[in-house]
Motif scaffolding. Structure first.
Motif, short mmCIF file in Angstrom:
data_model
loop_
_atom_site.label_atom_id
_atom_site.label_comp_id
_atom_site.label_asym_id
_atom_site.label_seq_id
_atom_site.Cartn_x
_atom_site.Cartn_y
_atom_site.Cartn_z
N PHE A 30 0.84 -1.19 -0.24
CA PHE A 30 0.02 -0.02 0.08
C PHE A 30 0.98 1.30 -0.08
O PHE A 30 0.70 2.14 -0.95
N LEU A 31 1.86 1.21 0.87
CA LEU A 31 2.73 2.36 0.79
C LEU A 31 3.68 2.63 -0.08
O LEU A 31 4.02 3.70 -0.71
N SER A 32 4.09 1.54 -0.69
CA SER A 32 5.23 1.63 -1.71
C SER A 32 4.66 2.22 -3.03
O SER A 32 5.46 2.35 -3.91
N GLU A 33 3.46 2.44 -3.20
CA GLU A 33 3.04 3.26 -4.45
C GLU A 33 3.40 4.58 -4.21
O GLU A 33 3.36 5.27 -5.46
N SER A 34 3.85 5.12 -2.95
CA SER A 34 4.21 6.40 -2.84
C SER A 34 5.58 6.60 -2.33
O SER A 34 6.17 7.60 -2.60
N TYR A 35 6.05 5.77 -1.40
CA TYR A 35 7.21 5.75 -0.61
C TYR A 35 8.26 4.77 -1.15
O TYR A 35 8.03 3.83 -1.58
N THR A 36 9.61 5.31 -0.66
CA THR A 36 10.66 4.29 -1.15
C THR A 36 10.56 3.39 0.12
O THR A 36 9.91 3.44 1.14
N SER A 37 11.23 2.09 -0.15
CA SER A 37 11.13 0.90 0.78
C SER A 37 11.90 1.35 2.13
O SER A 37 11.69 1.04 3.27
N GLY A 38 13.10 2.24 1.96
CA GLY A 38 13.61 2.83 3.11
C GLY A 38 12.66 3.80 3.98
O GLY A 38 12.84 3.81 5.28
N ALA A 39 11.80 4.56 3.50
CA ALA A 39 11.00 5.58 4.15
C ALA A 39 10.14 4.59 4.79
O ALA A 39 9.66 4.87 6.16
N ILE A 44 7.57 2.38 9.91
CA ILE A 44 7.06 1.36 10.81
C ILE A 44 7.83 1.25 12.28
O ILE A 44 7.18 0.96 13.07
N GLU A 45 9.14 1.51 12.07
CA GLU A 45 10.00 1.57 13.32
C GLU A 45 9.45 2.56 14.05
O GLU A 45 9.47 2.30 15.53
N ARG A 46 9.24 3.95 13.73
CA ARG A 46 9.15 5.06 14.17
C ARG A 46 7.71 5.08 14.93
O ARG A 46 7.29 5.54 16.07
N SER A 47 6.87 4.49 14.11
CA SER A 47 5.18 4.58 14.54
C SER A 47 5.03 3.49 15.62
O SER A 47 3.68 3.47 16.13
N GLY A 48 5.93 2.44 15.82
CA GLY A 48 5.62 1.47 16.95
C GLY A 48 4.56 0.51 16.16
O GLY A 48 3.83 -0.28 17.14
N ILE A 49 4.52 0.34 15.02
CA ILE A 49 3.58 -0.87 14.45
C ILE A 49 4.25 -2.18 14.62
O ILE A 49 5.39 -2.55 14.65
N ILE A 50 3.52 -3.16 15.40
CA ILE A 50 3.83 -4.39 15.64
C ILE A 50 3.09 -5.44 15.06
O ILE A 50 1.78 -5.13 14.68
N SER A 55 11.34 11.24 1.92
CA SER A 55 11.13 11.92 3.02
C SER A 55 10.48 10.82 4.17
O SER A 55 9.79 10.08 3.77
N ASP A 56 10.63 11.09 5.27
CA ASP A 56 10.15 10.32 6.63
C ASP A 56 8.78 10.66 6.45
O ASP A 56 7.90 11.81 6.41
N ILE A 57 7.88 9.36 6.30
CA ILE A 57 6.32 9.53 6.28
C ILE A 57 5.95 10.12 7.67
O ILE A 57 6.33 9.78 8.66
N GLY A 58 4.62 10.84 7.55
CA GLY A 58 3.94 11.44 8.41
C GLY A 58 4.71 12.88 8.83
O GLY A 58 4.20 13.60 10.01
N THR A 59 6.00 13.22 8.24
CA THR A 59 6.53 14.41 8.75
C THR A 59 5.95 15.56 7.71
O THR A 59 6.60 16.66 8.00
N PHE A 60 5.27 15.49 6.88
CA PHE A 60 4.59 16.40 5.86
C PHE A 60 3.06 16.32 5.73
O PHE A 60 2.61 15.18 6.08
N VAL A 97 9.92 18.24 0.64
CA VAL A 97 9.59 16.80 0.40
C VAL A 97 11.00 16.54 -0.59
O VAL A 97 11.10 17.22 -1.55
N VAL A 98 11.06 15.09 -0.27
CA VAL A 98 12.32 14.52 -1.02
C VAL A 98 11.61 13.41 -2.15
O VAL A 98 11.14 12.50 -1.31
N PHE A 99 12.02 13.28 -3.52
CA PHE A 99 11.54 12.31 -4.31
C PHE A 99 13.10 11.55 -4.79
O PHE A 99 14.02 12.38 -4.75
N SER A 100 13.13 10.33 -4.66
CA SER A 100 14.24 9.54 -5.04
C SER A 100 13.79 8.69 -6.40
O SER A 100 12.53 8.15 -6.32
N LYS A 101 14.49 8.48 -7.31
CA LYS A 101 14.27 7.61 -8.43
C LYS A 101 14.46 6.27 -8.42
O LYS A 101 15.92 5.94 -8.00
N THR A 102 13.81 5.27 -8.32
CA THR A 102 13.92 4.01 -8.04
C THR A 102 13.70 3.16 -9.26
O THR A 102 13.14 3.80 -10.32
N LYS A 103 13.89 1.73 -9.27
CA LYS A 103 13.52 1.09 -10.33
C LYS A 103 11.86 0.94 -10.71
O LYS A 103 11.73 0.62 -11.72
#
Length: 567
Positions: free
Chosen positions: A476-485, A490-496, A562-567, A549-555
């Motif tokens: 769901f998130l990968s349609e907009s965000y990089t895998s690193g973001a 997930i780590e910052r938000s405390g999703i378990i 950019s960090d999700i939830g910071t904008f 906001v930062v965009f990166s070109k991926t495959k």
């Protein structure tokens, strides 16, 4: 461990209200993102799967570098029959510098390759479909990267009865597609590098079979060039060439008074390129323009504020404007006079308030001067206590304050325009922000009830059926965000994962940032990474926050890093 069931109605309602969803314009007033920045489907078959079947041997799909959001497959109706064609971009697996495109068209229920072209450069720097000629049918515009110094070449293709033909080509280093208000014909804003970060800038339109300068709409577009060269002169004030190009931009923006000041400042420094004769010719051109003007007041547009201020011609060269946030989510346009370069004095300010946020003040210095359906416009006079020594300009300006305030009005002089490049950025950010809030709300809950529990003294609620696994959340998130973001979020938000199902901490949250009315104020292109500063209004007001906001070109194309939830 205690399990509970929590109604999502309040959570969703709070998120909608705080997230700004209740403050969007009516659907008919929304600027629609161009169709070419969104992927479509060919019947039940993925457009990408279809494109891959027709790829030349040894090639892979390639995403264009601009505009952000353009996919490796661009879907657009190029022949005006109401059905989209698919423009596919590719590069060689063995030699990444070998690129090209082909067009697929559906004929008699079958897709066929009807056009192919090898790239003129080593990368695809632009890909869009716009109505350049104004005939109601989109042309295909493809930019090929030639080199860092040589720049790019834009090929413009059109559909004729005999098939696809090249209409024209344009050399450029940077460009944009510009939609002028109430005009069907798309313009091309072309930035050609002269030396270093100096550009020759033009706005082109199609006319009688040629691309020519659209001088009638210079005043609409060239304030963008003015902003660019203002930043350069602020950074390097003793560089004569920046002042030259700033003066030229002012003149094309129909601000000859400011142009004259700029060219004089440039001529006060060492002139090499442009040389003295070029400066003199530009100054003569500016002075001729001033002589042709009558003595009427000069109309200054404050575009972000949506107002026009008439300034008497005799003081116009010394008047400047600043825009900032004000109290009660207001927006303030301050009007200054600067008889001396090192000092300025506030004459008055215009404060603009959303009607549903304004609380009337009892202040003798305030005067309500105008209103629209959305906003109230209030004038606040300066103190007038500080006087410039031996300054007739200051005294003149003070004497003309009431006249200027009386002539402040909502509305602009020149047609507004839409930038395809920046509209695409904002659209991608809007989609990404909505995805973030969908995750915060927990996804789809058919019963509108989320089961909650306590774990390690923290209250959690399970995610909905569409987001309840790592695979679903990442997809769901990968349609907009990089895998690193995504990993960082997930780590910052405390999703378990709990009992095999994803869960997140119970929390309220929201934002008044109204991305429907956001604008891009600055761009930094680092090749495979692009940074944007957005000016985003709060709710229905003109008060704003800056968002980076930062965009990166991926495959898989351009994604937000950019960090999700910071904008």
């Amino acid at each position: 461990m205690e399990k509970r069931r929590v109604s999502l109605t309040c959570l969703v309602a709070a998120s909608l209200v705080l997230g700004g969803c209740n403050i969007l314009p009516e659907p008919g007033s929304l600027i629609q993102v161009p169709k070419q920045v969104a992927a479509t489907s060919a019947d039940s078959e993925s457009v990408y799967e279809l494109a891959k079947k027709y790829l030349p041997k040894g090639t892979v799909l390639l995403t264009a570098n601009a505009p952000i959001g353009t996919d490796a497959v661009l879907c657009a109706d190029l022949d005006g029959d109401g059905q989209d064609e698919a423009v596919v971009f590719y590069q060689s697996k063995n030699n990444a510098d070998q690129v090209g495109l082909f067009i697929l068209m559906k004929q008699n229920g079958k897709w066929e390759k009807v056009f192919a072209k090898k790239g003129s450069g080593y990368d695809v720097s632009w890909a869009s479909a716009s109505d350049l000629t104004g005939d109601g049918v989109s042309e295909l515009l493809v930019g090929w990267k030639i080199g860092s110094s040589a720049g790019n070449v834009l090929d413009v293709f059109t559909w004729k009865q005999s098939g696809v033909e090249q209409l024209t080509k344009v050399n450029y280093h940077d460009l944009d597609m510009i939609e002028i208000e109430n005009d069907q014909k798309t313009r091309i804003a072309v930035w050609k590098k002269d030396v270093n970060d100096i550009y020759n800038i033009d706005l082109l339109q199609w006319n009688n079979g040629l691309l020519i300068s659209d001088k009638a709409n210079y005043p609409s577009y060239f304030p963008e060039a003015v902003k660019y060269y203002q930043r350069r002169t602020e950074s390097v004030p003793d560089a004569a060439y920046y002042w030259y190009y700033l003066a030229d931009a002012y003149l094309k923006a129909n601000k000859p008074e400011q142009a004259l000041l700029a060219v004089n400042k440039g001529m006060a420094h060492k002139m090499v390129v442009p040389n003295y004769n070029q400066f003199s010719n530009l100054k003569e051109k500016i002075e001729n323009t001033l002589e042709q003007n009558d003595n009427s007041d000069i109309q200054y547009e404050i575009r972000d504020a949506g107002i026009t201020i008439d300034v008497p011609r005799e003081i116009a060269p010394y008047i400047s404007f600043e825009e900032n946030n004000g109290p009660m989510n207001g927006y303030v346009v301050s009007v200054f006079v600067s008889p001396l370069e090192t000092k300025k004095e506030l004459l008055f300010s215009i404060e603009i308030y959303s009607k549903d946020m304004y609380v009337q003040e009892e202040d003798p210095d305030l005067e309500e001067i105008a209103e629209t359906e959305e906003f109230l416009y209030v004038a606040r006079r300066g103190s007038m206590d500080l006087i410039f020594e031996e300054s007739d300009i200051y005294e003149q300006s003070v004497a003309l304050v009431e006249k200027m305030i009386a002539n402040v009005r909502p509305g602009l002089v020149y047609p507004e325009y839409t930038s395809l490049k920046y509209l695409s950025v904002i659209e991608q950010v809007k989609v990404a922000v909505n995805k973030y809030w969908d995750v915060v709300r927990g996804g789809t809950m058919p019963s509108k009830i989320a089961e909650s529990f306590t774990h390690n003294e923290t209250d959690y609620r399970y995610m909905g059926s569409d987001l309840n696994s790592s695979e679903k959340l990442n997809e769901f998130l990968s349609e907009s965000y990089t895998s690193g973001a995504i990993r960082s979020y997930i780590e910052r938000s405390g999703i378990i994962e709990h009992d095999g199902i994803l869960a997140q901490p119970n929390a309220d949250g929201g934002s008044l940032l109204n991305y429907e009315k956001a604008t891009v104020v600055r761009e930094k292109d680092n090749g495979t990474e692009k940074e944007y500063d957005l000016k985003v209004p709060l709710g229905t007001s003109l008060s704003f926050e800056y968002v980076h906001v930062v965009f990166s070109k991926t495959k898989d194309g351009w994604k937000i890093s950019s960090d999700i939830g910071t904008f």
